[in-house]
Design a protein around this motif. Structure first.
Motif, PDB file in Angstrom:
ATOM      1  N   LYS A  29       0.839  -1.192   0.000  1.00 21.66           N
ATOM      2  CA  LYS A  29       0.000   0.000   0.000  1.00 21.66           C
ATOM      3  C   LYS A  29       0.881   1.252   0.000  1.00 21.66           C
ATOM      4  CE  LYS A  29      -4.025  -2.100   2.224  1.00 21.66           C
ATOM      5  NZ  LYS A  29      -4.996  -2.017   3.339  1.00 21.66           N
ATOM      6  N   LEU A  30       0.473   2.240  -0.783  1.00 22.37           N
ATOM      7  CA  LEU A  30       1.275   3.461  -0.916  1.00 22.37           C
ATOM      8  C   LEU A  30       0.819   4.588   0.001  1.00 22.37           C
ATOM      9  CD1 LEU A  30       1.639   3.601  -4.823  1.00 22.37           C
ATOM     10  CD2 LEU A  30       3.196   2.584  -3.149  1.00 22.37           C
ATOM     11  N   GLY A  31      -0.389   4.481   0.541  1.00 18.61           N
ATOM     12  CA  GLY A  31      -0.909   5.587   1.338  1.00 18.61           C
ATOM     13  C   GLY A  31      -1.392   6.700   0.435  1.00 18.61           C
ATOM     14  N   ALA A  32      -2.183   7.612   0.984  1.00 22.60           N
ATOM     15  CA  ALA A  32      -2.773   8.684   0.174  1.00 22.60           C
ATOM     16  C   ALA A  32      -1.704   9.530  -0.513  1.00 22.60           C
ATOM     17  CB  ALA A  32      -3.678   9.564   1.041  1.00 22.60           C
ATOM     18  N   GLY A  33      -0.705   9.954   0.266  1.00 24.24           N
ATOM     19  CA  GLY A  33       0.352  10.785  -0.315  1.00 24.24           C
ATOM     20  C   GLY A  33       1.141  10.049  -1.382  1.00 24.24           C
ATOM     21  N   GLY A  34       1.412   8.779  -1.128  1.00 31.58           N
ATOM     22  CA  GLY A  34       2.147   7.981  -2.100  1.00 31.58           C
ATOM     23  C   GLY A  34       1.369   7.781  -3.381  1.00 31.58           C
ATOM     24  N   LEU A  35       0.051   7.612  -3.270  1.00 34.72           N
ATOM     25  CA  LEU A  35      -0.790   7.456  -4.460  1.00 34.72           C
ATOM     26  C   LEU A  35      -0.810   8.738  -5.290  1.00 34.72           C
ATOM     27  CD1 LEU A  35      -3.817   5.470  -2.973  1.00 34.72           C
ATOM     28  CD2 LEU A  35      -2.148   4.630  -4.644  1.00 34.72           C
ATOM     29  N   VAL A  36      -0.946   9.876  -4.614  1.00 32.02           N
ATOM     30  CA  VAL A  36      -0.944  11.156  -5.326  1.00 32.02           C
ATOM     31  C   VAL A  36       0.369  11.329  -6.090  1.00 32.02           C
ATOM     32  CG1 VAL A  36      -0.901  13.668  -5.061  1.00 32.02           C
ATOM     33  CG2 VAL A  36      -2.567  12.301  -3.776  1.00 32.02           C
ATOM     34  N   ARG A  37       1.473  11.031  -5.429  1.00 32.21           N
ATOM     35  CA  ARG A  37       2.781  11.170  -6.086  1.00 32.21           C
ATOM     36  C   ARG A  37       2.927  10.182  -7.241  1.00 32.21           C
ATOM     37  NH1 ARG A  37       4.220  11.895  -0.675  1.00 32.21           N
ATOM     38  NH2 ARG A  37       4.786   9.685  -0.411  1.00 32.21           N
ATOM     39  N   ALA A  38       2.425   8.979  -7.050  1.00 26.46           N
ATOM     40  CA  ALA A  38       2.552   7.964  -8.096  1.00 26.46           C
ATOM     41  C   ALA A  38       1.744   8.343  -9.332  1.00 26.46           C
ATOM     42  CB  ALA A  38       2.096   6.604  -7.565  1.00 26.46           C
ATOM     43  N   TYR A  39       0.477   8.687  -9.145  1.00 26.30           N
ATOM     44  CA  TYR A  39      -0.373   8.996 -10.295  1.00 26.30           C
ATOM     45  C   TYR A  39       0.041  10.292 -10.989  1.00 26.30           C
ATOM     46  CZ  TYR A  39      -3.553   5.099  -9.516  1.00 26.30           C
ATOM     47  OH  TYR A  39      -4.087   3.838  -9.413  1.00 26.30           O
ATOM     48  N   SER A  40       0.338  11.312 -10.194  1.00 24.04           N
ATOM     49  CA  SER A  40       0.761  12.576 -10.812  1.00 24.04           C
ATOM     50  C   SER A  40       2.119  12.415 -11.479  1.00 24.04           C
ATOM     51  CB  SER A  40       0.801  13.701  -9.776  1.00 24.04           C
ATOM     52  OG  SER A  40       1.741  13.419  -8.750  1.00 24.04           O
ATOM     53  N   GLY A  41       3.019  11.663 -10.842  1.00 21.49           N
ATOM     54  CA  GLY A  41       4.345  11.455 -11.412  1.00 21.49           C
ATOM     55  C   GLY A  41       4.300  10.680 -12.711  1.00 21.49           C
ATOM     56  N   CYS A  42       3.478   9.640 -12.760  1.00 16.13           N
ATOM     57  CA  CYS A  42       3.353   8.851 -13.998  1.00 16.13           C
ATOM     58  C   CYS A  42       2.766   9.700 -15.120  1.00 16.13           C
ATOM     59  CB  CYS A  42       2.476   7.630 -13.753  1.00 16.13           C
ATOM     60  SG  CYS A  42       3.258   6.342 -12.762  1.00 16.13           S
ATOM     61  N   ALA A  43       1.739  10.492 -14.802  1.00 21.20           N
ATOM     62  CA  ALA A  43       1.128  11.360 -15.817  1.00 21.20           C
ATOM     63  C   ALA A  43       2.129  12.404 -16.306  1.00 21.20           C
ATOM     64  CB  ALA A  43      -0.111  12.042 -15.251  1.00 21.20           C
ATOM     65  N   ALA A  44       2.879  12.996 -15.367  1.00 17.44           N
ATOM     66  CA  ALA A  44       3.850  14.031 -15.734  1.00 17.44           C
ATOM     67  C   ALA A  44       4.957  13.480 -16.629  1.00 17.44           C
ATOM     68  CB  ALA A  44       4.452  14.652 -14.479  1.00 17.44           C
ATOM     69  N   GLU A  45       5.459  12.300 -16.301  1.00 19.57           N
ATOM     70  CA  GLU A  45       6.527  11.701 -17.114  1.00 19.57           C
ATOM     71  C   GLU A  45       6.031  11.378 -18.519  1.00 19.57           C
ATOM     72  OE1 GLU A  45       8.324   8.374 -15.171  1.00 19.57           O
ATOM     73  OE2 GLU A  45       8.799   9.516 -13.352  1.00 19.57           O
ATOM     74  N   ASN A  46       4.822  10.868 -18.603  1.00 19.03           N
ATOM     75  CA  ASN A  46       4.259  10.545 -19.918  1.00 19.03           C
ATOM     76  C   ASN A  46       4.075  11.796 -20.767  1.00 19.03           C
ATOM     77  OD1 ASN A  46       1.681  10.326 -21.718  1.00 19.03           O
ATOM     78  ND2 ASN A  46       2.325   8.200 -21.429  1.00 19.03           N
ATOM     79  N   LEU A  47       3.452  12.819 -20.189  1.00 20.81           N
ATOM     80  CA  LEU A  47       3.175  14.036 -20.951  1.00 20.81           C
ATOM     81  C   LEU A  47       4.443  14.814 -21.267  1.00 20.81           C
ATOM     82  CD1 LEU A  47      -0.124  15.217 -19.221  1.00 20.81           C
ATOM     83  CD2 LEU A  47       0.158  14.062 -21.430  1.00 20.81           C
ATOM     84  N   GLN A  48       5.453  14.684 -20.426  1.00 17.26           N
ATOM     85  CA  GLN A  48       6.736  15.313 -20.719  1.00 17.26           C
ATOM     86  C   GLN A  48       7.361  14.693 -21.955  1.00 17.26           C
ATOM     87  OE1 GLN A  48       7.996  17.923 -19.190  1.00 17.26           O
ATOM     88  NE2 GLN A  48       9.884  18.016 -20.371  1.00 17.26           N
ATOM     89  N   ALA A  49       7.218  13.374 -22.081  1.00 14.42           N
ATOM     90  CA  ALA A  49       7.827  12.656 -23.202  1.00 14.42           C
ATOM     91  C   ALA A  49       7.012  12.765 -24.487  1.00 14.42           C
ATOM     92  CB  ALA A  49       8.004  11.187 -22.837  1.00 14.42           C
ATOM     93  N   ALA A  50       5.726  13.059 -24.360  1.00 12.96           N
ATOM     94  CA  ALA A  50       4.846  13.093 -25.536  1.00 12.96           C
ATOM     95  C   ALA A  50       5.189  14.246 -26.464  1.00 12.96           C
ATOM     96  CB  ALA A  50       3.395  13.204 -25.080  1.00 12.96           C
ATOM     97  N   GLU A  51       5.046  14.008 -27.762  1.00 11.92           N
ATOM     98  CA  GLU A  51       5.214  15.082 -28.731  1.00 11.92           C
ATOM     99  C   GLU A  51       4.045  16.052 -28.591  1.00 11.92           C
ATOM    100  OE1 GLU A  51       5.676  15.830 -33.558  1.00 11.92           O
ATOM    101  OE2 GLU A  51       4.673  14.034 -32.819  1.00 11.92           O
ATOM    102  N   LYS A  52       4.347  17.349 -28.550  1.00  9.79           N
ATOM    103  CA  LYS A  52       3.302  18.362 -28.452  1.00  9.79           C
ATOM    104  C   LYS A  52       3.151  19.081 -29.785  1.00  9.79           C
ATOM    105  CE  LYS A  52       4.077  17.772 -23.921  1.00  9.79           C
ATOM    106  NZ  LYS A  52       5.510  17.354 -23.905  1.00  9.79           N
ATOM    107  N   LEU A  53       1.918  19.481 -30.059  1.00 13.90           N
ATOM    108  CA  LEU A  53       1.637  20.298 -31.233  1.00 13.90           C
ATOM    109  C   LEU A  53       0.844  21.520 -30.795  1.00 13.90           C
ATOM    110  CD1 LEU A  53       0.502  17.654 -33.912  1.00 13.90           C
ATOM    111  CD2 LEU A  53       2.761  18.698 -33.645  1.00 13.90           C
ATOM    112  N   LEU A  54       1.103  22.642 -31.491  1.00 13.17           N
ATOM    113  CA  LEU A  54       0.313  23.854 -31.265  1.00 13.17           C
ATOM    114  C   LEU A  54      -0.784  23.865 -32.325  1.00 13.17           C
ATOM    115  CD1 LEU A  54       0.016  26.474 -29.616  1.00 13.17           C
ATOM    116  CD2 LEU A  54       1.400  27.609 -31.371  1.00 13.17           C
ATOM    117  N   TYR A  55      -1.998  23.572 -31.882  1.00 13.16           N
ATOM    118  CA  TYR A  55      -3.137  23.502 -32.807  1.00 13.16           C
ATOM    119  C   TYR A  55      -3.649  24.910 -33.068  1.00 13.16           C
ATOM    120  CZ  TYR A  55      -3.027  18.470 -32.285  1.00 13.16           C
ATOM    121  OH  TYR A  55      -2.626  17.151 -32.322  1.00 13.16           O
ATOM    122  N   THR A  56      -3.644  25.294 -34.337  1.00 16.21           N
ATOM    123  CA  THR A  56      -3.845  26.680 -34.733  1.00 16.21           C
ATOM    124  C   THR A  56      -4.928  26.796 -35.801  1.00 16.21           C
ATOM    125  OG1 THR A  56      -1.485  27.067 -34.350  1.00 16.21           O
ATOM    126  CG2 THR A  56      -2.651  28.720 -35.636  1.00 16.21           C
TER     127      THR A  56
END
Length: 214
Positions: free
Chosen positions: A106-133
């Motif tokens: 079990k990760l605990g509430a704080g550990g879960l927040v860090r895990a989910y936010s960290g996984c999302a942040a790493e994924n979106l950091q690596a993703a190619e971004k486009l400026l939709y215009t």
């Protein structure tokens, strides 16, 4: 009124293990709530044997369609942290699902927040971004003898050649920012001495590459 917005260009899957739990993060570009919900349903079905499929998305270009779900994790420990990452990165029309296979610790509430936010942040950091215009899709034709000249012109401009077809003439499909249309078309006509023909113009939203560190 349509406006520019930043989003991921397509899908990206990343994975990491935290305290024996396996986290699989999938992100995608979604231009409507229906499209985002369909993506979430698809990923949830793909990983139907997972302990949790938590998600968040902003499914429009104005930030008016934020949605999230903890999918059985303690309230506020998964969906909202994922959503906050999307917001902090100033992304729109973007959906993220973080899948968890529980590993026994079990990760605990704080550990879960860090895990989910960290996984999302790493994924979106690596993703190619486009400026939709807001753009105009322009379809030009030119004789074969002028195809190289036309290609040089397009490559020198702030535009994106999205297609080239060869038949009895060469047809170029070009995306140009809407605000630049008049000047661009005049420059094309001048550069090719009036020997390029504009067949059609259509308003649409087009994604232009941006810096990878956003």
């Amino acid at each position: 009124m349509q406006k520019e917005y930043l989003s991921v260009s397509g899908r990206l899957v990343t994975e990491k293990v935290i305290e024996r739990s396996r986290f699989i993060t999938t992100s995608c570009h979604a231009e409507s709530e229906e499209e985002a919900k369909s993506f979430v349903a698809e990923i949830s079905k793909k990983y139907s044997d997972a302990t949790h499929n938590c998600y968040a998305f902003i499914a429009d270009s104005l930030g008016n369609l934020p949605r999230f779900s903890d999918n059985g994790e303690p309230s506020g420990t998964a969906g909202m942290p994922i959503l906050e990452v999307i917001k902090n990165k100033k992304l729109y029309c973007t959906a993220v699902v973080v899948t968890r296979y529980f590993g026994g610790i079990k990760l605990g509430a704080g550990g879960l927040v860090r895990a989910y936010s960290g996984c999302a942040a790493e994924n979106l950091q690596a993703a190619e971004k486009l400026l939709y215009t807001p753009c105009v899709r322009l379809v030009y034709t030119a004789d074969y003898s002028l195809s190289d000249l036309a290609s040089r012109f397009f490559s020198s401009q702030d535009c994106d050649v999205v297609g080239v077809e060869y038949s009895d003439v060469v047809t170029f499909t070009v995306a140009v920012k809407k605000s630049m249309f008049s000047a661009f078309n005049a420059a094309a006509t001048d550069y090719l001495n009036g020997k390029i023909t504009l067949l059609s113009q259509t308003d649409f939203i087009h994604g232009f590459p941006v810096c990878s560190d956003l």
